[in-house]
Design a protein around this motif. Structure first.
Motif, PDB file in Angstrom:
ATOM      1  N   GLY A 128       0.812  -1.210   0.000  1.00  0.00           N
ATOM      2  CA  GLY A 128       0.000   0.000   0.000  1.00  0.00           C
ATOM      3  C   GLY A 128       0.845   1.258   0.000  1.00  0.00           C
ATOM      4  N   ILE A 129       1.932   1.231   0.774  1.00  0.00           N
ATOM      5  CA  ILE A 129       2.841   2.387   0.797  1.00  0.00           C
ATOM      6  C   ILE A 129       3.500   2.575  -0.561  1.00  0.00           C
ATOM      7  CG2 ILE A 129       4.980   3.281   1.808  1.00  0.00           C
ATOM      8  CD1 ILE A 129       4.170   1.937   4.435  1.00  0.00           C
ATOM      9  N   GLU A 130       3.943   1.473  -1.168  1.00  0.00           N
ATOM     10  CA  GLU A 130       4.587   1.564  -2.483  1.00  0.00           C
ATOM     11  C   GLU A 130       3.616   2.097  -3.538  1.00  0.00           C
ATOM     12  OE1 GLU A 130       8.064  -1.831  -2.465  1.00  0.00           O
ATOM     13  OE2 GLU A 130       6.001  -2.479  -2.839  1.00  0.00           O
ATOM     14  N   ALA A 131       2.343   1.701  -3.430  1.00  0.00           N
ATOM     15  CA  ALA A 131       1.351   2.214  -4.375  1.00  0.00           C
ATOM     16  C   ALA A 131       1.192   3.723  -4.229  1.00  0.00           C
ATOM     17  CB  ALA A 131       0.013   1.508  -4.161  1.00  0.00           C
ATOM     18  N   ARG A 132       1.166   4.194  -2.999  1.00  0.00           N
ATOM     19  CA  ARG A 132       1.064   5.640  -2.781  1.00  0.00           C
ATOM     20  C   ARG A 132       2.315   6.355  -3.259  1.00  0.00           C
ATOM     21  NH1 ARG A 132      -1.155   7.425   2.909  1.00  0.00           N
ATOM     22  NH2 ARG A 132      -0.779   9.389   1.830  1.00  0.00           N
ATOM     23  N   MET A 133       3.472   5.726  -3.063  1.00  0.00           N
ATOM     24  CA  MET A 133       4.706   6.318  -3.583  1.00  0.00           C
ATOM     25  C   MET A 133       4.659   6.400  -5.105  1.00  0.00           C
ATOM     26  SD  MET A 133       7.557   4.525  -1.122  1.00  0.00           S
ATOM     27  CE  MET A 133       8.925   5.176  -2.086  1.00  0.00           C
ATOM     28  N   GLY A 134       4.068   5.378  -5.735  1.00  0.00           N
ATOM     29  CA  GLY A 134       3.914   5.423  -7.184  1.00  0.00           C
ATOM     30  C   GLY A 134       3.108   6.621  -7.623  1.00  0.00           C
ATOM     31  N   VAL A 135       2.042   6.932  -6.872  1.00  0.00           N
ATOM     32  CA  VAL A 135       1.237   8.114  -7.175  1.00  0.00           C
ATOM     33  C   VAL A 135       2.060   9.390  -7.004  1.00  0.00           C
ATOM     34  CG1 VAL A 135      -0.795   9.440  -6.484  1.00  0.00           C
ATOM     35  CG2 VAL A 135      -0.895   6.945  -6.536  1.00  0.00           C
ATOM     36  N   MET A 136       2.831   9.447  -5.925  1.00  0.00           N
ATOM     37  CA  MET A 136       3.656  10.634  -5.682  1.00  0.00           C
ATOM     38  C   MET A 136       4.682  10.835  -6.804  1.00  0.00           C
ATOM     39  SD  MET A 136       2.706  12.011  -2.773  1.00  0.00           S
ATOM     40  CE  MET A 136       1.126  11.663  -3.513  1.00  0.00           C
ATOM     41  N   PHE A 137       5.342   9.748  -7.186  1.00  0.00           N
ATOM     42  CA  PHE A 137       6.321   9.837  -8.281  1.00  0.00           C
ATOM     43  C   PHE A 137       5.640  10.323  -9.565  1.00  0.00           C
ATOM     44  CE2 PHE A 137       8.981   6.482  -5.987  1.00  0.00           C
ATOM     45  CZ  PHE A 137       9.967   7.381  -5.627  1.00  0.00           C
ATOM     46  N   TYR A 138       4.437   9.829  -9.803  1.00  0.00           N
ATOM     47  CA  TYR A 138       3.712  10.253 -11.004  1.00  0.00           C
ATOM     48  C   TYR A 138       3.416  11.750 -10.956  1.00  0.00           C
ATOM     49  CZ  TYR A 138       0.394   9.905 -14.878  1.00  0.00           C
ATOM     50  OH  TYR A 138      -0.231  10.059 -16.088  1.00  0.00           O
ATOM     51  N   MET A 139       3.028  12.238  -9.793  1.00  0.00           N
ATOM     52  CA  MET A 139       2.674  13.653  -9.659  1.00  0.00           C
ATOM     53  C   MET A 139       3.850  14.571  -9.949  1.00  0.00           C
ATOM     54  SD  MET A 139       0.209  13.556  -6.301  1.00  0.00           S
ATOM     55  CE  MET A 139       0.033  15.336  -6.244  1.00  0.00           C
ATOM     56  N   VAL A 140       5.069  14.122  -9.610  1.00  0.00           N
ATOM     57  CA  VAL A 140       6.248  14.968  -9.826  1.00  0.00           C
ATOM     58  C   VAL A 140       6.935  14.633 -11.148  1.00  0.00           C
ATOM     59  CG1 VAL A 140       6.612  15.318  -7.370  1.00  0.00           C
ATOM     60  CG2 VAL A 140       7.751  13.403  -8.501  1.00  0.00           C
ATOM     61  N   GLY A 141       6.309  13.794 -11.981  1.00  0.00           N
ATOM     62  CA  GLY A 141       6.841  13.525 -13.305  1.00  0.00           C
ATOM     63  C   GLY A 141       7.917  12.459 -13.370  1.00  0.00           C
ATOM     64  N   ARG A 142       8.116  11.701 -12.297  1.00  0.00           N
ATOM     65  CA  ARG A 142       9.138  10.639 -12.301  1.00  0.00           C
ATOM     66  C   ARG A 142       8.447   9.324 -12.677  1.00  0.00           C
ATOM     67  NH1 ARG A 142      11.988  11.575  -6.518  1.00  0.00           N
ATOM     68  NH2 ARG A 142      12.965   9.580  -7.093  1.00  0.00           N
TER      69      ARG A 142
END
Length: 600
Positions: free
Chosen positions: A425-439
């Motif tokens: 679940g944490i990794e999924a949220r990190m995936g969203v964060m990375f997407y938001m910053v363009g990574r």
């Protein structure tokens, strides 16, 4: 589980540890929530005497009992045929654990004890001594963190007893299934874990009847497992059954009833029935007050504050949180994680009411406590707090800070058994964060890691898993991995159709993404079929007032116009695949996934 706030373990509850007692032992999960109880079946396994499960050996076969100072004799393979050796080795294993000499030596004794019981068992007769030794062996494996090796041992153990032979065999079978369920839980294999618990409950009901208090205790234990797996309907059914049993056998306003009501409140809250959840929490609080459990009353006040916040009754929520904060500070100290958890709740409340300065101040107070935890603070407590704070930073458009907190939380949990679903679940949220910053590459990798863990833990059929697949597909689109994106969207569609239905917004969002991906791949007819189906759903069941309706109608008209023409199209960016304008894309995806916390 992502998105769940579990009931806290009472502060005076003993820490989890593997112990090997004279009676059959099960390895209980260390899960926040309802205190675990001793084995709910009435009798112990018989003591490991040679006559309990074996015929009496002939005089020439009986050997002198080995002494502790004869290790060669004890460890000799040929001596394992001695019927007195199994009980002696099992006692050595227990004594070794009790003396603190370490589990490695005890493991060797337990392995050989099991072999001896196996060899000396009478053909066709189930040996309860063998079952007991296998349970002890599995417990030692678990204490060493070798859960995979404990599984086949316990699978062998549950095959031996015959429930029809009476209470001793029923106890052995029940204990084996529960211990195997705990082991699967520590491995993160939720579905298998619950299956074992269900089988254990079935055996217990057959032995004791369905109204025995011990059946209620097991039902509550199983209900908590279903809550962790987000299977709330079954959890509610079990909670109701438990409350009915305790209503008959327990005094009014008992601690057992209070524990049941707290779990029932958690289920009601998860299902959106906030008024029912509040009613159960108030009754639980009254029971705790009657029993002088002030700290538990404060914990319930936090849960009541959460319900008030969900109902937008913010003043009452603040009052509940402040009451709990006062008790926690006086009973546990200003730097206790319970104090930090209330700070986090207040930070979330003030953020929701637009008081961002107060919200950030409470976040900083909580982070100061988590950065210097008091002795006894668990990694799970800190990680949970960091994850909640990261959600607040995410919502105030500070994704980089949110990412740092999520990375810290994941690092705290990465070596902890039974935390694979939480890490996913944490990794999924990190995936969203990375997407938001363009990574986007980091985003895809983070989602992929989460998907692997969720598949292994048996959550491949949950709605959450479907949403994660969709998010990973979006990251693949940005990386021009269109074929991979299509596979992910297709799998997400199948899961969300099953779990949420065709008319759910999450499912329709995947339909839209899949149609756009098919269009980019040149599969125009497939894209047309999906968009026609979506428009039909909106017109017949959902209404056409949704702003997406006109966009989907326009896209379908364009595809129909192009259908039948020779197409040689390059891969499109996410802006063109999902929507013609990048700004609108972000807004649409934000709207598309609010229920599961994904806002890209």
């Amino acid at each position: 589980m992502p998105g769940l706030v579990s009931i806290k373990t009472p502060p005076d509850a003993p820490p989890l540890r593997i112990s090997v007692s004279e009676s059959n032992n099960t390895t209980q999960r260390s899960e926040p929530g309802i205190p675990k109880t001793p084995s709910p079946l009435p009798k112990r396994l018989p003591s490991p005497s040679p006559s309990a499960s074996r015929s009496k050996p002939s005089p020439d076969r009986r050997l002198k009992k080995p002494q502790p100072d004869s290790p060669n004799q004890i460890l000799s393979e040929t001596s394992l045929d001695n019927p007195d050796l199994g009980p002696f080795l099992l006692k050595l294993a227990r004594d070794t654990i009790a003396s603190g000499e370490g589990p490695i030596k005890a493991l060797d004794y337990a392995v050989r004890a099991s072999k001896s019981f196996e060899r000396c068992a009478v053909d066709g007769e189930p040996s309860l001594d063998l079952v007991m030794s296998l349970h002890v062996l599995a417990a030692i494996y678990c204490s060493l963190g070798r859960f995979e090796e404990a599984v086949p041992v316990l699978e062998r153990a549950i095959q031996v007893p015959e429930v029809s032979r009476g209470a001793d065999h029923a106890l052995a079978a029940f204990s084996g299934h529960m211990q195997l369920g705990d082991t699967y839980s520590m491995l993160g294999q939720v579905d298998r874990s619950i299956s074992c618990y269900e089988e254990g409950l079935k055996i217990q009901i057959e032995s004791l009847g369905d109204t025995d208090p011990r059946v209620g205790e097991t039902s509550r234990y199983l209900a908590e497992a279903h809550v962790q797996a987000m299977q709330f309907d079954r959890a509610e059914e079990l909670c109701k059954k438990t409350l009915e049993i305790h209503r008959v056998h327990s005094e009014p306003a008992s601690l057992e009833e209070a524990a049941d009501r707290r779990l029932m409140a958690l289920v009601c809250e998860a299902k959106g029935d906030y008024e029912a959840a509040l009613e159960h929490l108030v009754l639980a609080s009254m029971a705790m007050i009657a029993n002088g459990q002030d700290t538990e009353v404060a914990a319930i006040d936090v849960s009541i504050g959460n319900i008030y916040m969900s109902l937008c009754r913010f003043d009452e929520a603040i009052f509940s949180y402040q009451k709990a904060l006062t008790v926690f500070k006086s009973s546990k100290g200003d730097s206790h994680p319970s104090v930090a958890s209330v700070f986090v709740r207040l930070a979330d409340l003030y953020h929701r009411t637009g008081k961002l300065r107060e919200s950030k101040s409470y976040c900083e107070n909580a982070l100061r406590i988590y950065s210097k935890p008091v002795p006894g603070t668990t990694a799970e407590e800190i990680a949970g707090g960091l994850t909640e704070i990261s959600a607040i930073y995410e919502s105030v458009d500070e994704p980089e800070e949110a990412l740092k907190l999520l990375q810290k939380a994941m690092k705290l949990l990465e070596d902890k058994p039974g935390q694979q679903s939480t890490i996913a679940g944490i990794e999924a949220r990190m995936g969203v964060m990375f997407y938001m910053v363009g990574r986007y590459e980091d985003s895809r990798n983070s989602f992929e890691s989460a998907v692997v863990k969720l598949r292994a833990s048996g959550e491949r059929k949950s709605a959450f898993f479907g949403v994660v697949l969709n998010q990973m597909g979006l990251a693949c689109v940005q990386l021009f991995k269109i074929d991979e994106a299509a596979e992910l969207f297709e799998e997400a569609r199948g899961i969300l159709e099953q779990e949420c239905g065709s008319c759910h917004q999450d499912t329709i969002g995947v339909y839209s993404n899949l149609a756009a991906t098919y269009d980019a791949m040149g599969r125009v007819q497939d894209a047309i079929e999906i968009l026609e189906y979506v428009l039909k759903l909106r017109e017949e069941k959902l209404g056409i007032a949704n702003p997406d309706f006109e966009d989907e109608k326009r896209r379908l008209a364009e595809l129909l116009k192009e259908a039948g023409k020779t197409r040689d199209r390059k891969a499109k960016s996410l802006e063109n695949l999902i929507d013609p304008t990048s700004k609108k894309t972000k807004k649409e995806v934000t709207k598309r996934w609010p229920g599961l916390g994904f806002r890209i």
